[in-house]
Design a protein around this motif. Structure first.
Motif, PDB file in Angstrom:
ATOM      1  N   LYS A   1      15.738  14.502  50.319  1.00  0.00           N
ATOM      2  CA  LYS A   1      14.494  14.284  49.213  1.00  0.00           C
ATOM      3  C   LYS A   1      14.874  15.035  47.954  1.00  0.00           C
ATOM      4  O   LYS A   1      14.342  15.106  46.935  1.00  0.00           O
ATOM      5  N   VAL A   2      16.045  16.003  47.954  1.00  0.00           N
ATOM      6  CA  VAL A   2      16.389  16.744  46.620  1.00  0.00           C
ATOM      7  C   VAL A   2      18.051  16.422  46.745  1.00  0.00           C
ATOM      8  O   VAL A   2      18.503  16.405  47.778  1.00  0.00           O
ATOM      9  N   THR A   3      18.557  16.671  45.636  1.00  0.00           N
ATOM     10  CA  THR A   3      19.980  16.432  45.438  1.00  0.00           C
ATOM     11  C   THR A   3      20.650  18.003  45.480  1.00  0.00           C
ATOM     12  O   THR A   3      19.863  18.914  45.157  1.00  0.00           O
ATOM     13  N   GLU A   4      21.805  18.141  46.044  1.00  0.00           N
ATOM     14  CA  GLU A   4      22.408  19.394  46.042  1.00  0.00           C
ATOM     15  C   GLU A   4      22.514  20.278  44.510  1.00  0.00           C
ATOM     16  O   GLU A   4      22.562  21.224  44.039  1.00  0.00           O
ATOM     17  N   ASP A   5      22.768  19.252  43.495  1.00  0.00           N
ATOM     18  CA  ASP A   5      22.768  19.512  42.036  1.00  0.00           C
ATOM     19  C   ASP A   5      21.578  19.995  41.715  1.00  0.00           C
ATOM     20  O   ASP A   5      21.444  21.217  40.996  1.00  0.00           O
ATOM     21  N   GLU A   6      20.335  19.519  42.147  1.00  0.00           N
ATOM     22  CA  GLU A   6      19.115  19.798  41.831  1.00  0.00           C
ATOM     23  C   GLU A   6      18.723  21.169  42.193  1.00  0.00           C
ATOM     24  O   GLU A   6      18.180  22.161  41.597  1.00  0.00           O
ATOM     25  N   VAL A   7      19.122  21.592  43.626  1.00  0.00           N
ATOM     26  CA  VAL A   7      19.055  22.660  44.305  1.00  0.00           C
ATOM     27  C   VAL A   7      19.652  23.948  43.548  1.00  0.00           C
ATOM     28  O   VAL A   7      19.292  24.796  43.176  1.00  0.00           O
ATOM     29  N   LYS A   8      21.024  23.663  43.509  1.00  0.00           N
ATOM     30  CA  LYS A   8      21.885  24.573  42.680  1.00  0.00           C
ATOM     31  C   LYS A   8      21.359  25.099  41.339  1.00  0.00           C
ATOM     32  O   LYS A   8      21.267  26.254  40.971  1.00  0.00           O
ATOM     33  N   ASN A   9      21.011  23.856  40.436  1.00  0.00           N
ATOM     34  CA  ASN A   9      20.613  24.290  39.029  1.00  0.00           C
ATOM     35  C   ASN A   9      19.272  25.238  39.448  1.00  0.00           C
ATOM     36  O   ASN A   9      18.995  25.947  38.348  1.00  0.00           O
ATOM     37  N   THR A  10      18.345  24.762  40.051  1.00  0.00           N
ATOM     38  CA  THR A  10      17.179  25.431  40.061  1.00  0.00           C
ATOM     39  C   THR A  10      17.255  26.856  40.738  1.00  0.00           C
ATOM     40  O   THR A  10      16.676  27.981  39.911  1.00  0.00           O
ATOM     41  N   PHE A  11      18.070  27.084  41.746  1.00  0.00           N
ATOM     42  CA  PHE A  11      18.277  28.544  42.066  1.00  0.00           C
ATOM     43  C   PHE A  11      19.088  29.182  41.255  1.00  0.00           C
ATOM     44  O   PHE A  11      18.989  30.437  41.158  1.00  0.00           O
ATOM     45  N   GLU A  12      19.832  28.746  40.206  1.00  0.00           N
ATOM     46  CA  GLU A  12      20.824  29.467  39.310  1.00  0.00           C
ATOM     47  C   GLU A  12      19.839  29.928  38.393  1.00  0.00           C
ATOM     48  O   GLU A  12      19.784  30.968  37.748  1.00  0.00           O
ATOM     49  N   LYS A  13      19.058  28.962  37.782  1.00  0.00           N
ATOM     50  CA  LYS A  13      17.867  29.406  36.934  1.00  0.00           C
ATOM     51  C   LYS A  13      16.884  30.340  37.408  1.00  0.00           C
ATOM     52  O   LYS A  13      16.616  31.478  36.507  1.00  0.00           O
ATOM     53  N   PHE A  14      16.487  30.280  38.642  1.00  0.00           N
ATOM     54  CA  PHE A  14      15.555  31.270  39.103  1.00  0.00           C
ATOM     55  C   PHE A  14      16.480  32.619  39.381  1.00  0.00           C
ATOM     56  O   PHE A  14      15.696  33.804  39.099  1.00  0.00           O
ATOM     57  N   ALA A  15      17.715  32.896  39.634  1.00  0.00           N
ATOM     58  CA  ALA A  15      18.597  34.077  39.846  1.00  0.00           C
ATOM     59  C   ALA A  15      18.604  34.597  38.385  1.00  0.00           C
ATOM     60  O   ALA A  15      18.456  35.705  38.302  1.00  0.00           O
ATOM     61  N   GLU A  16      18.822  33.786  37.368  1.00  0.00           N
ATOM     62  CA  GLU A  16      19.124  34.343  35.891  1.00  0.00           C
ATOM     63  C   GLU A  16      17.706  34.832  35.507  1.00  0.00           C
ATOM     64  O   GLU A  16      17.758  36.111  34.727  1.00  0.00           O
ATOM     65  N   THR A  17      16.722  34.163  35.746  1.00  0.00           N
ATOM     66  CA  THR A  17      15.195  34.896  35.569  1.00  0.00           C
ATOM     67  C   THR A  17      15.006  36.111  36.317  1.00  0.00           C
ATOM     68  O   THR A  17      14.630  37.032  35.502  1.00  0.00           O
ATOM     69  N   GLY A  18      15.405  36.117  37.415  1.00  0.00           N
ATOM     70  CA  GLY A  18      15.226  37.293  38.095  1.00  0.00           C
ATOM     71  C   GLY A  18      16.033  38.416  37.493  1.00  0.00           C
ATOM     72  O   GLY A  18      15.559  39.528  37.350  1.00  0.00           O
ATOM     73  N   GLU A  19      17.337  38.347  36.788  1.00  0.00           N
ATOM     74  CA  GLU A  19      18.279  39.362  36.250  1.00  0.00           C
ATOM     75  C   GLU A  19      17.471  39.769  34.640  1.00  0.00           C
ATOM     76  O   GLU A  19      17.347  40.900  34.593  1.00  0.00           O
ATOM     77  N   VAL A  20      16.851  38.657  34.219  1.00  0.00           N
ATOM     78  CA  VAL A  20      16.296  38.891  32.863  1.00  0.00           C
ATOM     79  C   VAL A  20      15.040  40.196  33.357  1.00  0.00           C
ATOM     80  O   VAL A  20      14.801  40.783  32.654  1.00  0.00           O
ATOM     81  N   LEU A  21      14.078  39.540  34.478  1.00  0.00           N
ATOM     82  CA  LEU A  21      12.935  40.421  34.633  1.00  0.00           C
ATOM     83  C   LEU A  21      13.504  41.865  35.116  1.00  0.00           C
ATOM     84  O   LEU A  21      12.754  42.821  34.984  1.00  0.00           O
ATOM     85  N   ASP A  22      14.727  41.877  35.737  1.00  0.00           N
ATOM     86  CA  ASP A  22      15.072  43.328  36.446  1.00  0.00           C
ATOM     87  C   ASP A  22      15.540  44.005  35.000  1.00  0.00           C
ATOM     88  O   ASP A  22      15.243  45.245  35.209  1.00  0.00           O
ATOM     89  N   ASN A  23      16.073  43.516  34.045  1.00  0.00           N
ATOM     90  CA  ASN A  23      16.331  44.270  32.923  1.00  0.00           C
ATOM     91  C   ASN A  23      14.984  44.393  32.188  1.00  0.00           C
ATOM     92  O   ASN A  23      14.892  45.880  31.622  1.00  0.00           O
ATOM     93  N   GLN A  24      14.027  43.859  32.122  1.00  0.00           N
ATOM     94  CA  GLN A  24      12.625  44.260  31.506  1.00  0.00           C
ATOM     95  C   GLN A  24      12.024  45.397  32.441  1.00  0.00           C
ATOM     96  O   GLN A  24      11.455  46.170  32.030  1.00  0.00           O
ATOM     97  N   LYS A  25      12.218  45.062  33.837  1.00  0.00           N
ATOM     98  CA  LYS A  25      11.593  46.376  34.593  1.00  0.00           C
ATOM     99  C   LYS A  25      12.218  47.516  34.449  1.00  0.00           C
ATOM    100  O   LYS A  25      11.574  48.464  34.413  1.00  0.00           O
TER     101      LYS A  25
END
Length: 164
Positions: A20-44
């Protein structure tokens, strides 16, 4: 809390629809999420640990964190940043073929720490939240998880349970 793991298993989906999902979709989504987590960690770090120089400006109409409960804000930042780190662990496992369970337990412990901070500010505890959550899920899934019950929920009944 004692039976939470067993009780939660009853309401978990045991299906895994990898078509129901492609590996490319999963990889891209989790990469964006991990990047957002790093931005939030910097703000924190800047917001709660005083890292960096003072800034001014950048106000947004209708949005302000200035008068919010700082411990709740800190807990939310922490939960999001730790979830970002779990995303990184997921990406690494998808590359190596296995999870680093020691790292996952460490990140789960960090999530618990931030949940404890949130619960203190909300004047609740793990037992109360776990019990309420399981009661809500039992109302949603009377026997066990089903896709039909997952999509067709009685939100009014669930809210009643959450407010009681």
């Amino acid at each position: 809390m004692k039976n939470y793991l067993a009780d939660s298993a009853r309401t978990a989906s045991n299906t895994y629809f990898t078509d129901k999902v492609t590996e490319d979709e999963v990889k891209n989504t989790f990469e964006k999420f991990a990047e957002t987590g790093e931005v939030l960690d910097n703000q924190k770090r800047r917001l709660f640990y005083g890292k960096g120089d003072a800034l001014s400006g950048g106000n947004v109409d209708g949005f302000s964190i200035e008068n919010l409960n700082g411990n709740i804000v800190h807990a939310i930042y922490g939960l999001c940043t730790e979830a970002g780190e779990i995303s990184e662990a997921f990406l690494k496992a998808a590359e190596t073929g296995s999870f680093d369970e020691v790292n996952l337990k460490e990140e789960a412990g960090d999530l618990l720490w931030y949940l404890a901070m949130l619960f203190r500010e909300l004047d609740t505890d793990f037992d109360e939240v776990a019990t309420t959550n399981i009661n809500k899920l039992k109302a949603r899934f009377p026997e066990k998880f089903t896709q039909d019950h997952a999509y067709n929920r009685d939100l009014g009944k669930e809210r009643e349970i959450l407010e009681s």
